[in-house]
Design an enzyme around this catalytic site. Structure first.
Site, short mmCIF file in Angstrom:
data_model
loop_
_atom_site.label_atom_id
_atom_site.label_comp_id
_atom_site.label_asym_id
_atom_site.label_seq_id
_atom_site.Cartn_x
_atom_site.Cartn_y
_atom_site.Cartn_z
N LYS A 109 -13.06 50.54 29.42
CA LYS A 109 -14.20 50.31 30.30
C LYS A 109 -15.48 50.96 29.75
CE LYS A 109 -11.78 48.56 34.00
NZ LYS A 109 -10.41 48.93 33.83
C1 LIG Z 1 -9.30 48.03 34.04
C2 LIG Z 1 -8.08 48.29 33.25
C3 LIG Z 1 -7.17 47.25 32.92
C4 LIG Z 1 -7.35 45.85 33.43
O1 LIG Z 1 -8.42 45.21 32.80
P1 LIG Z 1 -9.01 43.83 33.38
O2 LIG Z 1 -10.19 43.54 32.53
O3 LIG Z 1 -9.40 44.14 34.80
O4 LIG Z 1 -7.95 42.83 33.32
C5 LIG Z 1 -6.09 47.56 32.11
N1 LIG Z 1 -5.88 48.82 31.66
C6 LIG Z 1 -6.71 49.84 31.98
C7 LIG Z 1 -6.40 51.20 31.47
C8 LIG Z 1 -7.85 49.61 32.78
O5 LIG Z 1 -8.65 50.64 33.08
#
Ligand SMILES: *Cc1c(COP(=O)(O)O)cnc(C)c1O
Length: 435
Positions: A109
């Site tokens: 993120k």
């Molecule tokens: C947000 C997140 C996901 C999922 O990602 P999406 O883009 O919502 O499918 C998977 N793994 C981690 C560690 C995350 O923080």
């Protein structure tokens, strides 16, 4: 370049406007009006994420006020690595892991959040009024957004998380900021937090006094930068093997999945895309039955993927409304908590590899569904295991090493306020901020 709403009832917007708008007024998500075409050779000489980003993203910013700043934006946002590391594989296959957790809050993120912050702060310097970024989080998003926007002038961040429902390590990352970041422990669930954010955007009294924006994964400004690491890693593989790379992506809201699908559509050397889900299996069920049946989320060990109604499906369905066509683009499998535990234990014991619970979903999908079939595969590691020591350490029996940047965050003093899960409480909290 303009961006359209998936629901087709809002005016198309420029890149900058789509970023600031977040969700389209008709409730849809923004998607590009056209798909520029690239060849691997267009990236000859591009060796860093920032260099690849500048080439890949340029067509999306044509005629945008931020276009002249793209080079600065990407060097600010992509200032950490996304290494592609080889793993032992079965016969006639190669396996690697794309590590997306070397940013400030140790999850992928950080890419989207830092890019969004670099864009927003340049747009703010023109307007000079304060923008309030509201974010509901079930764990990783809030920390990444807070880190990316901390101490930026003319921007305030309000993080809402469900009290007691994020891991202790995640909670510290959400509350270690202060200054222009306020963190609220909401008396309710993640769904309540999300409901409050949506209600805030419709609250006329609040909107008369505060300029609001969002930074969750529906924002176009998070999807576009997420294409960059798929481009970079597939090019790296292409330059060595002259073949395309297949990805297995731990998925929840499908932001990361949509970014990978978009990157392949632009012509980058990406082969198959396989999604790994936890027990929240709305997507695997859809690909089997052809019926889209969103449902309330269930809690699992891979909590950042606990999504029962993945928002970005709307972006995928706009491209492939017919489920048969979508089946040609993607496969998806679901993994249980028991399988996550066993995979973490096994891969530590036999490979010395420590997975976070989300990445373990991708590793399990590889072992169950892919390993025997051959080909060149890449597991996407979405977070560092050091964010989830409460889950991982009892399984492997040793302490998980903590990256330096994460350790520094976890040492900072915490600032947290409580909030009851109603709009009146959120409104008065936001009205007492300085903005
Ligand atoms: C947000 C997140 C996901 C999922 O990602 P999406 O883009 O919502 O499918 C998977 N793994 C981690 C560690 C995350 O923080």
């Amino acid at each position: 370049m303009k961006f359209f709403s998936t629901r087709g009832n809002s005016a198309p917007l420029s890149f900058s406007d789509a970023l600031q708008q977040g969700l389209a007024p008709d409730g849809g998500l923004y998607i590009p009006e056209t798909w520029p075409a690239f060849n691997a050779s267009d990236f000859d000489g591009a060796q860093s994420l920032a260099q690849v980003a500048e080439i890949l993203l340029a067509p999306f910013l044509v005629d945008d006020p931020l276009a002249p700043e793209l080079s600065d934006i990407v060097s600010e946002a992509f200032n950490f690595l996304a290494p592609l590391r080889a793993l032992p594989a079965a016969a006639n296959a190669t396996l690697s892991v794309l590590e997306l957790h070397h940013g400030p809050t140790a999850a992928f993120k950080d890419f989207g959040a830092r890019f969004l912050a670099a864009c927003f702060s340049r747009l703010r310097s023109v307007e000079a009024s304060t923008l309030n970024i509201l974010v509901a989080t079930s764990g990783d998003t809030g920390g990444a957004v807070a880190a990316a926007f901390h101490r930026r002038p003319h921007i305030e961040v309000t993080v809402l998380f469900p009290r007691g429902l994020v891991s202790p390590t995640q909670e510290r990352q959400l509350t270690c900021w202060g200054d222009n970041v306020r963190s609220f422990a909401v008396e309710g669930s993640f769904d309540d937090c999300q409901r409050l954010v949506k209600a805030a955007f419709l609250d006329t009294e609040l909107l008369a006094h505060r300029q609001l924006s969002s930074a969750n994964s529906i924002n176009l400004g998070r999807l576009l930068p997420q294409m960059v690491y798929y481009a970079m890693s597939s090019l790296e593989h292409w330059r060595t093997y002259q073949s395309s790379l297949n990805f297995i992506i731990p998925s929840g809201n499908l932001g990361n999945a949509a970014a990978c699908v978009w990157t392949r559509r632009l012509g980058l050397p990406i082969g198959e895309i396989v999604l790994g889900h936890n027990a929240n299996k709305t997507v695997p069920d859809y690909l089997i039955s052809g019926l889209w049946r969103p449902r309330p989320s269930v809690a699992t060990l891979a909590s950042a993927m606990d999504v029962g109604n993945p928002s970005n499906m709307e972006r995928l369905q706009t491209l492939w409304p017919d489920v048969d066509h979508l089946r040609q683009q993607l496969r998806a499998f679901s993994v249980t908590d028991e399988q996550i535990r066993t995979r973490i234990r096994h891969d530590y014991q036999f490979l010395g590899q420590i997975w976070c619970p989300h990445t373990a979903v991708a590793a399990e999908v590889w072992h169950q569904h892919i390993a025997q079939t051959g080909g060149n595969w890449c597991l996407v590691a979405t977070a560092s295991p050091a964010k989830f020591p409460e889950i991982v350490e009892p399984l492997i029996g040793v302490e998980v090493p903590v990256p330096v940047s994460l350790a520094e965050l976890l040492d900072r003093p915490t600032h947290v306020e409580s909030l009851s899960a109603d709009m009146a409480a959120l409104r008065s909290a936001l009205m007492t901020s300085e903005g």
